[in-house]
Design a protein around this motif. Structure first.
Motif: not given
Length: 281
Positions: A110-111, A144-145
């Motif tokens: 997603a950046g 995500t992280q």
């Protein structure tokens, strides 16, 4: 035994000014044996209020009777001067080991960039035996992280439990190898940046690899039918947009019988997070 965990927001209070002395005053009143702090800064004048001082040193100096350990996973340089941002652990109990873990920081499709995150682990000699304490602060921007970091915390817990089962201290080894017991018994605390109904929360408490002690949410163990008080969103701070709980104590299940109290100290506006307290018999 009392443990306090607090994201201090680099000492910046509701008025936008750096007030490390207010953080110190609250901590002294709480009179904890173990203090776990997140968002401690050094040489970051661009942060709100200008966090240009070395807060790791300020806080360690204010608690001279404590052993101090720092871990700044975010370490940037400007004009060859380090700008540090991370975690600090203060303990009245003797330190026997320290492990500074850098948590995963995978690229997010997603950046969302995020920042480096870590877990500061200390093995302490307490009156009730050796205890592992992990002080952590997980990613906020990227799920995500954050999920990768939760899974790494579970792995680190399994690793410690398995090493405790297999490893016997050997004083005949060369000095750098002479690590003593890294116990299974542990407290994992900090700002997890997830909510109690999130996938990450459930993942952390789900059964780990065989041989690891189960983890227990201290609040839910002591207050199974009581709503959890918020640890953020109080006192008119612009973030978050409503009161939420992001700060937790997770303990191994062998500590559950010793849990006597856990609470949120909601009256201070010295940070956009509230200190959380855990008492063990």
């Amino acid at each position: 035994m009392r443990v306090v965990s607090w994201n201090i927001r680099w000492g910046c209070g509701r008025d936008g000014r750096i007030r490390i002395h207010a953080i110190i005053d609250v901590l002294r009143r709480l009179n904890a044996d173990i203090i776990c702090l997140q968002e401690v800064a050094a040489n970051h004048p661009e942060l709100e209020g200008s966090a240009s001082s070395n807060q790791f040193r300020q806080l360690a100096g204010a608690f001279g009777g404590y052993h101090s350990v720092e871990h700044a996973p975010s370490e940037l340089y400007k004009s060859n001067m380090p700008r540090l941002f991370g975690n600090l652990l203060l303990s009245r109990f003797r330190l026997t080991q320290v492990h500074r873990h850098v948590l995963p920081w995978p690229p997010d499709p997603a950046g969302r960039a995020g920042m480096p995150r870590g877990a500061l682990e200390a093995v302490l000699d307490t009156p009730n035996g050796k205890l592992r304490v992990l002080n952590t602060h997980l990613e906020y921007q990227s799920q995500t992280q954050r999920m990768a970091q939760v899974r790494q915390l579970k792995y680190l817990h399994w690793e410690a439990c398995e090493r405790a089962r297999l490893f016997q201290p050997d004083p005949t080894l060369d000095a750098p190898y002479q690590f003593g017991l890294r116990p299974e018994t542990a407290i994992i605390c900090g700002d997890f940046n997830f909510l109690q109904d999130s996938h990450e929360y459930r993942e952390l408490l789900s059964p780990g690899a065989e041989g690891s002690l189960p983890l227990v949410d201290a609040w839910r163990h002591l207050h199974p039918h009581q709503a959890r008080p918020p640890t953020t969103g109080l006192h008119g701070f612009p973030w978050p947009d409503k009161p939420e709980c992001y700060d937790f104590f997770f303990v191994t299940n062998d500590l559950a019988p010793r849990l006597s109290n856990t609470e949120v100290l909601s009256e201070t506006a010295a940070s956009d997070h509230q200190p959380i307290v855990l008492d063990l018999a």
